[in-house]
Design a protein around this motif. Structure first.
Motif, PDB file in Angstrom:
ATOM      1  N   LEU A 205      34.926  28.519  44.173  1.00 43.88           N
ATOM      2  CA  LEU A 205      33.729  29.190  43.638  1.00 43.88           C
ATOM      3  C   LEU A 205      32.459  28.459  44.066  1.00 43.88           C
ATOM      4  O   LEU A 205      31.532  29.062  44.623  1.00 43.88           O
TER       5      LEU A 205
ATOM      6  N   GLY B 134      42.494  28.513  33.429  1.00 42.48           N
ATOM      7  CA  GLY B 134      41.873  28.055  32.172  1.00 42.48           C
ATOM      8  C   GLY B 134      42.622  28.593  30.966  1.00 42.48           C
ATOM      9  O   GLY B 134      42.965  27.847  30.044  1.00 42.48           O
TER      10      GLY B 134
ATOM     11  N   LYS C   8      32.597  28.078  27.771  1.00 39.76           N
ATOM     12  CA  LYS C   8      32.994  28.110  29.187  1.00 39.76           C
ATOM     13  C   LYS C   8      33.467  29.507  29.593  1.00 39.76           C
ATOM     14  O   LYS C   8      33.156  29.997  30.673  1.00 39.76           O
TER      15      LYS C   8
HETATM   16  C1  HEM Z   1      33.415  28.221  36.117  1.00 40.42           C
HETATM   17  C2  HEM Z   1      34.205  28.009  35.090  1.00 40.42           C
HETATM   18  C3  HEM Z   1      34.869  26.707  34.737  1.00 40.42           C
HETATM   19  C4  HEM Z   1      34.643  25.444  35.216  1.00 40.42           C
HETATM   20  C5  HEM Z   1      33.614  24.984  36.257  1.00 40.42           C
HETATM   21  C6  HEM Z   1      35.595  24.558  34.569  1.00 40.42           C
HETATM   22  C7  HEM Z   1      35.693  23.197  34.802  1.00 40.42           C
HETATM   23  C8  HEM Z   1      36.656  22.362  34.289  1.00 40.42           C
HETATM   24  C9  HEM Z   1      36.833  20.968  34.617  1.00 40.42           C
HETATM   25  C10 HEM Z   1      35.950  20.180  35.589  1.00 40.42           C
HETATM   26  C11 HEM Z   1      37.883  20.506  33.901  1.00 40.42           C
HETATM   27  C12 HEM Z   1      38.456  19.080  33.912  1.00 40.42           C
HETATM   28  C13 HEM Z   1      37.736  18.204  32.941  1.00 40.42           C
HETATM   29  C14 HEM Z   1      38.174  18.432  31.536  1.00 40.42           C
HETATM   30  O1  HEM Z   1      39.346  18.208  31.210  1.00 40.42           O
HETATM   31  O2  HEM Z   1      37.324  18.853  30.718  1.00 40.42           O
HETATM   32  C15 HEM Z   1      38.359  21.608  33.079  1.00 40.42           C
HETATM   33  C16 HEM Z   1      39.394  21.515  32.187  1.00 40.42           C
HETATM   34  C17 HEM Z   1      39.811  22.537  31.382  1.00 40.42           C
HETATM   35  N1  HEM Z   1      39.387  23.871  31.405  1.00 40.42           N
HETATM   36 FE1  HEM Z   1      37.930  24.588  32.582  1.00 40.42          FE
HETATM   37  N2  HEM Z   1      36.394  25.301  33.708  1.00 40.42           N
HETATM   38  C18 HEM Z   1      35.981  26.617  33.783  1.00 40.42           C
HETATM   39  C19 HEM Z   1      36.505  27.679  33.083  1.00 40.42           C
HETATM   40  C20 HEM Z   1      37.475  27.577  32.114  1.00 40.42           C
HETATM   41  C21 HEM Z   1      37.933  28.662  31.284  1.00 40.42           C
HETATM   42  C22 HEM Z   1      37.425  30.100  31.372  1.00 40.42           C
HETATM   43  C23 HEM Z   1      38.867  28.155  30.445  1.00 40.42           C
HETATM   44  C24 HEM Z   1      39.686  28.831  29.365  1.00 40.42           C
HETATM   45  C25 HEM Z   1      39.656  30.073  29.047  1.00 40.42           C
HETATM   46  C26 HEM Z   1      39.028  26.755  30.752  1.00 40.42           C
HETATM   47  C27 HEM Z   1      39.903  25.896  30.127  1.00 40.42           C
HETATM   48  C28 HEM Z   1      40.053  24.553  30.429  1.00 40.42           C
HETATM   49  C29 HEM Z   1      40.953  23.657  29.712  1.00 40.42           C
HETATM   50  C30 HEM Z   1      41.872  24.016  28.561  1.00 40.42           C
HETATM   51  C31 HEM Z   1      40.804  22.407  30.312  1.00 40.42           C
HETATM   52  C32 HEM Z   1      41.424  21.086  29.862  1.00 40.42           C
HETATM   53  C33 HEM Z   1      42.696  20.715  30.493  1.00 40.42           C
HETATM   54  C34 HEM Z   1      43.232  19.520  29.740  1.00 40.42           C
HETATM   55  O3  HEM Z   1      43.730  19.736  28.645  1.00 40.42           O
HETATM   56  O4  HEM Z   1      43.071  18.396  30.216  1.00 40.42           O
HETATM   57  N3  HEM Z   1      38.169  26.431  31.780  1.00 40.42           N
HETATM   58  N4  HEM Z   1      37.615  22.735  33.350  1.00 40.42           N
END
Ligand code: HEM
Length: 117
Positions: A19, A52, A74
């Motif tokens: 993206l 996600g 998010k």
């Molecule tokens: C452009 C959209 C998004 C970006 C740039 C993004 C970015 C990130 C990044 C950099 C991480 C790793 C760092 C962290 O653990 O916080 C992460 C983890 C995560 N994201 Fe996203 N995210 C996006 C959308 C979403 C969406 C739509 C969901 C759920 C509906 C989601 C669910 C999660 C979850 C559950 C984790 C954690 C994984 C763990 O448990 O370690 N993300 N995201």
């Protein structure tokens, strides 16, 4: 489960790469008003959504919890990105402000992910 979660975090990062990378390749064209939403951006946004949502499920199955407000924000930001990229996917030229907004929202979501605990 830990390995599964790590693999999906990896796929989630590939989604961001697609993206944001797609956006970055169009930045010069954006200044000229001739940028377009490349397929990598649409596919990256869809990858973010699928990985996600699955990550939330895997975390819950693992007995852990996710920050629902953070995930909600998010998800809402991603929906706006996805809607704009999807609707305008076939347009040869996308207006500078609209194209820039998608890039800004993507960067905002990255910082929400890493700064909000
Ligand atoms: C452009 C959209 C998004 C970006 C740039 C993004 C970015 C990130 C990044 C950099 C991480 C790793 C760092 C962290 O653990 O916080 C992460 C983890 C995560 N994201 Fe996203 N995210 C996006 C959308 C979403 C969406 C739509 C969901 C759920 C509906 C989601 C669910 C999660 C979850 C559950 C984790 C954690 C994984 C763990 O448990 O370690 N993300 N995201």
């Amino acid at each position: 489960m830990d390995v599964l979660i790590s693999v999906f975090v990896g796929l989630h990062i590939i989604g961001i790469a697609s993206l944001l990378g797609g956006f970055l390749t169009q930045m010069k064209a954006m200044s000229a008003g001739t940028a377009r939403f490349v397929p990598a951006m649409l596919h990256g946004a869809l990858t973010m959504l699928v990985t996600g949502v699955l990550l939330v499920g895997f975390r819950e199955m693992d007995g852990g919890h996710v920050n629902n407000i953070k995930i909600g924000v998010k998800l809402a930001v991603l929906f706006v990105i996805l809607a704009l990229v999807y609707v305008k996917r076939d347009e040869e030229h996308v207006e500078k402000a609209l194209f820039g907004a998608v890039g800004a929202l993507t960067v905002i979501n990255i910082f929400i992910a890493v700064l909000w605990h």
